[in-house]
Design a protein around this motif. Structure first.
Motif, PDB file in Angstrom:
ATOM      1  N   GLY A 186       0.820  -1.211   0.000  1.00  0.00           N
ATOM      2  CA  GLY A 186       0.000   0.000   0.000  1.00  0.00           C
ATOM      3  C   GLY A 186       0.850   1.256   0.000  1.00  0.00           C
ATOM      4  O   GLY A 186       0.543   2.233  -0.695  1.00  0.00           O
ATOM      5  N   VAL A 187       1.945   1.230   0.774  1.00  0.00           N
ATOM      6  CA  VAL A 187       2.843   2.386   0.795  1.00  0.00           C
ATOM      7  C   VAL A 187       3.429   2.588  -0.600  1.00  0.00           C
ATOM      8  O   VAL A 187       3.523   3.719  -1.095  1.00  0.00           O
ATOM      9  CB  VAL A 187       3.954   2.184   1.854  1.00  0.00           C
ATOM     10  N   GLY A 188       3.792   1.495  -1.247  1.00  0.00           N
ATOM     11  CA  GLY A 188       4.292   1.588  -2.620  1.00  0.00           C
ATOM     12  C   GLY A 188       3.281   2.256  -3.533  1.00  0.00           C
ATOM     13  O   GLY A 188       3.632   3.103  -4.363  1.00  0.00           O
ATOM     14  N   ALA A 189       2.000   1.866  -3.363  1.00  0.00           N
ATOM     15  CA  ALA A 189       0.958   2.437  -4.213  1.00  0.00           C
ATOM     16  C   ALA A 189       0.711   3.907  -3.901  1.00  0.00           C
ATOM     17  O   ALA A 189       0.087   4.613  -4.684  1.00  0.00           O
ATOM     18  CB  ALA A 189      -0.330   1.635  -4.064  1.00  0.00           C
ATOM     19  N   MET A 190       1.177   4.356  -2.742  1.00  0.00           N
ATOM     20  CA  MET A 190       0.976   5.768  -2.381  1.00  0.00           C
ATOM     21  C   MET A 190       2.205   6.616  -2.684  1.00  0.00           C
ATOM     22  O   MET A 190       2.138   7.832  -2.568  1.00  0.00           O
ATOM     23  CB  MET A 190       0.698   5.865  -0.878  1.00  0.00           C
ATOM     24  N   THR A 191       3.323   5.977  -3.029  1.00  0.00           N
ATOM     25  CA  THR A 191       4.565   6.728  -3.173  1.00  0.00           C
ATOM     26  C   THR A 191       4.724   7.265  -4.588  1.00  0.00           C
ATOM     27  O   THR A 191       4.500   6.555  -5.559  1.00  0.00           O
ATOM     28  CB  THR A 191       5.762   5.814  -2.819  1.00  0.00           C
ATOM     29  N   ASP A 192       5.123   8.510  -4.663  1.00  0.00           N
ATOM     30  CA  ASP A 192       5.406   9.122  -5.951  1.00  0.00           C
ATOM     31  C   ASP A 192       6.910   9.313  -6.060  1.00  0.00           C
ATOM     32  O   ASP A 192       7.499  10.095  -5.318  1.00  0.00           O
ATOM     33  CB  ASP A 192       4.695  10.481  -6.032  1.00  0.00           C
ATOM     34  N   PHE A 193       7.530   8.593  -6.983  1.00  0.00           N
ATOM     35  CA  PHE A 193       8.973   8.692  -7.133  1.00  0.00           C
ATOM     36  C   PHE A 193       9.397   9.850  -8.025  1.00  0.00           C
ATOM     37  O   PHE A 193      10.590   9.993  -8.316  1.00  0.00           O
ATOM     38  CB  PHE A 193       9.545   7.367  -7.667  1.00  0.00           C
ATOM     39  N   GLY A 194       8.443  10.653  -8.455  1.00  0.00           N
ATOM     40  CA  GLY A 194       8.762  11.786  -9.320  1.00  0.00           C
ATOM     41  C   GLY A 194       9.942  12.615  -8.834  1.00  0.00           C
ATOM     42  O   GLY A 194      10.913  12.822  -9.588  1.00  0.00           O
ATOM     43  N   PRO A 195       9.921  13.088  -7.580  1.00  0.00           N
ATOM     44  CA  PRO A 195      11.028  13.949  -7.121  1.00  0.00           C
ATOM     45  C   PRO A 195      12.379  13.259  -7.156  1.00  0.00           C
ATOM     46  O   PRO A 195      13.394  13.905  -7.426  1.00  0.00           O
ATOM     47  CB  PRO A 195      10.621  14.265  -5.680  1.00  0.00           C
ATOM     48  N   MET A 196      12.406  11.957  -6.911  1.00  0.00           N
ATOM     49  CA  MET A 196      13.679  11.255  -6.963  1.00  0.00           C
ATOM     50  C   MET A 196      14.154  11.133  -8.407  1.00  0.00           C
ATOM     51  O   MET A 196      15.342  11.299  -8.708  1.00  0.00           O
ATOM     52  CB  MET A 196      13.546   9.865  -6.341  1.00  0.00           C
ATOM     53  N   LEU A 197      13.208  10.863  -9.315  1.00  0.00           N
ATOM     54  CA  LEU A 197      13.567  10.730 -10.721  1.00  0.00           C
ATOM     55  C   LEU A 197      14.047  12.063 -11.291  1.00  0.00           C
ATOM     56  O   LEU A 197      14.875  12.098 -12.203  1.00  0.00           O
ATOM     57  CB  LEU A 197      12.365  10.220 -11.522  1.00  0.00           C
ATOM     58  N   ALA A 198      13.513  13.156 -10.758  1.00  0.00           N
ATOM     59  CA  ALA A 198      13.899  14.467 -11.273  1.00  0.00           C
ATOM     60  C   ALA A 198      15.368  14.750 -10.984  1.00  0.00           C
ATOM     61  O   ALA A 198      16.020  15.482 -11.716  1.00  0.00           O
ATOM     62  CB  ALA A 198      13.019  15.542 -10.650  1.00  0.00           C
ATOM     63  N   ASN A 199      15.897  14.170  -9.937  1.00  0.00           N
ATOM     64  CA  ASN A 199      17.290  14.423  -9.566  1.00  0.00           C
ATOM     65  C   ASN A 199      17.868  13.168  -8.911  1.00  0.00           C
ATOM     66  O   ASN A 199      18.065  13.103  -7.704  1.00  0.00           O
ATOM     67  CB  ASN A 199      17.332  15.606  -8.588  1.00  0.00           C
ATOM     68  N   PRO A 200      18.118  12.151  -9.741  1.00  0.00           N
ATOM     69  CA  PRO A 200      18.422  10.822  -9.182  1.00  0.00           C
ATOM     70  C   PRO A 200      19.573  10.811  -8.199  1.00  0.00           C
ATOM     71  O   PRO A 200      19.555  10.049  -7.234  1.00  0.00           O
ATOM     72  CB  PRO A 200      18.758   9.981 -10.416  1.00  0.00           C
ATOM     73  N   LYS A 201      20.599  11.661  -8.397  1.00  0.00           N
ATOM     74  CA  LYS A 201      21.768  11.475  -7.536  1.00  0.00           C
ATOM     75  C   LYS A 201      21.465  11.781  -6.077  1.00  0.00           C
ATOM     76  O   LYS A 201      22.183  11.314  -5.188  1.00  0.00           O
ATOM     77  CB  LYS A 201      22.962  12.266  -8.050  1.00  0.00           C
ATOM     78  N   THR A 202      20.389  12.521  -5.794  1.00  0.00           N
ATOM     79  CA  THR A 202      20.034  12.730  -4.385  1.00  0.00           C
ATOM     80  C   THR A 202      19.627  11.411  -3.721  1.00  0.00           C
ATOM     81  O   THR A 202      19.541  11.341  -2.489  1.00  0.00           O
ATOM     82  CB  THR A 202      18.895  13.742  -4.228  1.00  0.00           C
TER      83      THR A 202
END
Ligand code: NA
Ligand code: NA
Ligand code: NA
Lengths: 446, 76, 446, 76, 446, 76
Positions: free
Chosen positions: A157-173
């Motif tokens: 459920g947490v996976g279904a609620m998580t948006d990885f957009g911000p991580m993808l925008a700046n992967p090295k973080t």
């Protein structure tokens, strides 16, 4: 009015008491005496209603709290000491009330602390034996916690609620979500050292591992690992994990400020690029693929998490993804909380280890925060683009609280410097990071 | 018992190493993926964040707007 | 930037490696060596961090995929061959990715293919052993699939979603839902013949029955029967059933056109009469009553289905009916999919039988479609009212896709000739028809 | 082994027979039921289809309309 | 049209019959003959399709209903008599249809009577054996009823739906919810007397206790107690409990009118004070605390109930509270109903005891109502504020139906005298009262 | 067997006694609590009833109002 009611009640009792005394063979309303009565069936004795009341008194909680008995066992058949039968239970009930206070008045992770606290309250009721195999909490524990199933459903459920957009925008973080896991491994070493060289603690290496996972700041991961490596410590570990996650706004800011200069805290980061939806779609598969290749032992956790995320990002199974995020995760949260609460029974929780767990958990949390910030400082030195070191603190996970705290501390130094989205990158990668760390611990100790 | 610290230290090195290796490879793959996707699927860029529940919201808004239209038509 | 990170990582490793080498007694992070270490506890050896890494390497998926071992067993204790440990798993992971592609890009029954595919992906992870009794998928499989419970709950939800209005408006079209079951029984004979007389297949009669049910074009029925009659074939049968249901717009139109003339396809049917709500209310009871009288073995499936439909049509338990159609069916769909996916483990799926199942399933589907169309042509000959033979193709079930395909093919021949509602009659009766056919097979083989 | 085809053939005959018998009796009963109901309960005819989720929709629409009314009243 | 279909069907049969006759070795489609066939494998006999039909006939429900067999056992391995195989089942199916009629046409507690009725219908299907350990109903029963888990989840949901505001506004009316429990204990004495001194009934004391709980007018409590004390009577007790709860508008008014004068029924009560939200928040903890101190045996029921109520009143876990009130309680209601329905199998329900249960349950209900009204009359005499005696009838619980009936009867005597909120106090305290009574019975008999 | 009535009678006395004792203590505690709360937390009085689902309704209404605003802005 009151007096008349009391008078009425007395009248009622007196009336029946008289009649009851007249009857020949009285019953004893308790297990023990019921058995006794069968064997003495032939005897005829004149037991008054007052004797009946007296034998009823022995079935009350008041009696149980004040008169410990030998041979009382808990749901798992272990004997419960006098202290744990009396003051122990009372203290634990006080602790669960404290958890309620923190959850309701202070807003500490109420979604889990309320079910866990209530489970703990129920687990400390004498004679009800709710943690037994046929008790309310025991049935739940066996159905979904003993087999580590519920934490995986929560993670889905947490996976279904998580948006990885911000991580993808700046992967090295994402690397910051790795550094923060030093909270886990550093504490593992510290706990081992203190257990070995000091009389303070006496944990096995396996216990140390289960405790140090608190530094991962991830509830279901902590429960999953504790159930696997040290089920007896589950209650304290779960309570510590959720309490410290709730205490993020208290624990983290001083550490963050101590390790950064005002100038560093004022660093403005570049606006994030737009992320293509295909990047989001492939991300869970990439993460799962890496964990298959590098660390198959982490795949139960990462598999459940990425399944939820993939279902959401696929965009074609919204009804399943909505269910994972709502009905299913809510139902499992209720049951998981109650089941974990069953480990707050006095004889499990009020032991020397618990204090050690609480201390080590706090250390783990603080070390993870510090490691994240220091790593961010290092990355800022070597990076072409400016990185505000505060976002390293979000690497512990505790989504999204840690990212919000970063944002708040950043705004204090430079109003208008919105770091929230920049901090979400390390924040969600911290979830992956602690799942990987969990996989390492499983691969070593299981 | 005597080797607990040494063991745990090794586990720390191993664990941090694996965590970083994992995330580092992930970062490389994600950066490469971003380039590939930008090259071959240049259309439909998505907002960098907040995509979590917009599907639901859109549906709700649509339902509400439909209902309002319906209501207005009834009202006439 | 990149270079500096790599440099940092190397520095980090080197730093600790030096220190670690100095320590006296190193640990080996894997099950096997952990055991070994306990027995050799007395020995003192100087294991460097590089040796530690080497022993870690043996716990990675890379090692498992490239270096098959003897004696590796799956969740059920059966030995897994070298091929299935290596290329087999890789091929299966490729197949699950293909299923994702079909589900997302092509819209193939994503509600089931995504959970089944993900379950299959998880089932092929080496060392994680998720299909074992204590694994994520194994727990699900044992909880609801081994006992055939989940398919019944799905069927209950499908019942609550089905509107029998179109069938009630023109009951005699229900016979078309019977003719289409020739896909099941015809294929049963064909599969038996090919198994007996050719070296192509070597199925037992029971296997043939489980495979031919794919022709019923009904997912939960197929899973129910496969679990009962041939659990080892479950993965392939489920994948085939849902894939072909998804392929209805591809498979059916050529068959429909080949068997009908343009004039027949242009037949306009009479507008449907209005149906009284009492007819809808009694329908599930009538269907269940008939199945009690004629074929009690079909009542688990038909009972669950008619319970859902009755709850919906009763109009007094809307909250239960809504739950069956949403939260409950969604939760069970997620779990059923993952559980069925556990049968996509390479050693179960990559066997000769699978190709046979895929071929026979396709034949069954095509034969069912043809039988429905031919029966409709026959009925049109003898009927007072015109019957468009295309609607016979909807008798296979695959609700509501098959009815939509009928509508589309009909519109191609005569724009504006809306057959959708006329096709829904055979379509929903096809669900009953295949449940009856399943009852016959259970009564024979179970 | 030699009799698999023969057996399966019988099962086919039996199976198709039962399926048709089942559906045929069902058709007869439904036709008879329709007549009976039309005779004794002539009122309240229902639409032939689409009754699935109207209850929910009606509720939603009602809630929305109520909310709109509420909003308008507040707006005044 | 019809004739041609019949002709077609006959043709179809004849066609295959001819061919089938020609085949050498025919199969028998039933368990028994399948076994026989294996042993006689060598023999070659010429079985025509008509013989096949004949052996199929033996697998039909028609045959089973008309031709009872020796040695038929139910899901628990108990032998089923000829009567129960034939007329028994037919009568039970009739009774379930009656339950549907009452639920749909009369609005009798449809949320439970429809699932229970359908479960009963399925339980009486010959040969399907759905109540067995691997049957649809048996799986449900074992998963959540045998361990008393589902009633607790229902109670949790009921707690989350209950508003104790009206009781808090005027706490002393809570005593009425105690008086009404005389329905339980009075009936216990009556049932014991009739069992002991008359040949009418022959219940054990434990059975009497399980039956008399019907007077508590609380479904989940009744199911919980029946499962614990007398599982064989569960079906009849559950049906009686829900039926009488549904019959509140029929059973209560005559009793209420007989025991009160028109003047009493016209009494207007003071408007209720406003209740502070902290009072609502603490209430579940107070109730649970009291039950821990006085009667730990009641804490499974009261614990689940107060957990639901606390989650709701805490105001910080709305998503959990909403789930308890909707998805979770609905799912459990469906399963609980089906599982309880499994005890409506003819051999369980059509026994002499059932009539006794129905009669005693009705008496318990009526006595509880009367006791509540009489207590209210007494309180009205001694109270400073006027108390309308009608509200005593709401003390049986049956929330909120009983309170509505009070309101209606009050309005008949004095239009505009709205007693609804005043009656809700005794109504909700009746839930606590019967849970306490249940705790007493558990403490005595378990 | 002969003592069933006597036993059940005692259970009745005991049971009714416990039920009343329980509820009576509860009433006393609740009355005392009400006084304490009125004294120390005089603010925020709540409606005596119907607090069950207002949270949800408020959210719904808010969503609807937001949607309406949105709609109006679009409409301009
Ligand atoms: Na973490
Ligand atoms: Na079908
Ligand atoms: Na009650």
């Amino acid at each position: 009015m009151k007096k008349s009611i009391i008078a009425g009640l007395l009248l009622f009792f007196a009336l029946f008491a008289g009649q009851a005394t007249a009857s020949e063979h009285a019953a004893a309303p308790s297990h023990v005496s019921a058995t006794a009565q069968h064997t003495e069936e032939a005897e005829v004795h004149d037991k008054s209603i007052w004797e009946l009341l007296k034998s009823f008194y022995k079935t009350t909680g008041i009696y149980a709290f004040t008169t410990p008995q030998d041979g009382v066992v808990n749901g798992e058949g272990e004997e419960v000491s006098s202290f744990h039968q009396t003051w122990g239970r009372i203290i634990m009930i006080g602790i669960t009330l404290l958890l309620f206070y923190l959850a309701i008045a202070k807003g500490f992770e109420p979604l889990l602390l309320i079910p866990i606290g209530f489970g703990g309250l129920l687990a400390n009721i004498p004679m009800a034996n709710m943690t037994g195999d046929h008790g309310f909490l025991g049935v739940i524990y066996n159905a979904g916690i003993a087999n580590e199933f519920f934490p995986l459903l929560i993670f889905m459920g947490v996976g279904a609620m998580t948006d990885f957009g911000p991580m993808l925008a700046n992967p090295k973080t994402a690397l910051l979500g790795g550094a923060a896991q030093f909270g886990i491994f550093g504490t593992l070493v510290g706990a081992a050292a203190l257990s070995q060289f000091t009389p303070l603690f006496d944990f096995s290496l396996q216990d140390c591992a289960a405790i140090s996972i608190i530094g991962g700041a991830d509830g279901p991961t902590s429960i999953f690992i504790a159930t696997k490596l040290a089920p007896d410590l589950l209650g304290a570990i779960a309570v510590a994990a959720y309490s410290y996650m709730a205490l993020v706004p208290v624990i983290q800011p001083p550490i963050m400020k101590a390790l950064t200069s005002k100038e560093e805290r004022m660093i403005v980061m570049k606006q994030q690029r737009k992320v293509h939806k295909l990047e989001k779609l492939f991300l869970p598969l990439i993460v799962l693929g890496l964990s298959i290749l590098l660390l198959p032992e982490s795949t139960p956790l990462i598999g459940a998490f990425t399944f939820g995320n993939f279902a959401k990002e696929s965009g074609v199974v919204d009804r399943l993804s909505d269910t994972m995020q709502n009905a299913l995760i809510n139902i499992v949260t209720i049951l998981l909380g109650l089941g974990v609460g069953s480990k707050l029974a006095a004889e499990k929780f009020l032991v020397g280890d618990t204090l050690g767990i609480l201390i080590l958990g706090l250390v783990a949390f603080a070390v993870g925060t510090a490691a994240g910030v220091l790593m961010a400082k290092l990355m800022n030195k070597f990076s072409d683009e400016p990185i505000n070191p505060l976002i390293g603190a979000a690497g512990v996970s505790a989504v999204p609280m840690a990212a919000r705290v970063v944002n708040k501390v950043g705004m204090e130094s430079k109003p208008g410097n919105i770091l929230l989205m920049h901090a979400m990158g390390p924040n969600v990668s911290g979830v992956i990071g602690s799942a990987v760390a969990a996989g390492v611990l499983i691969s070593i100790f299981n | 018992m005597e080797n607990m610290v040494a063991e745990s230290f090794k586990y720390m090195v191993l664990g941090m190493g694996i965590v970083f290796t994992f995330l580092y490879i992930m970062v490389i793959v994600l950066q490469y993926q971003a380039k590939l996707i930008a090259k071959y699927f240049p259309e439909e860029p998505d907002q960098p964040s907040g995509g979590a529940s917009t599907g639901l919201d859109k549906k709700k808004v649509a339902a509400v707007i439909a209902a309002i239209q319906h209501h207005k038509n009834i009202g006439k």
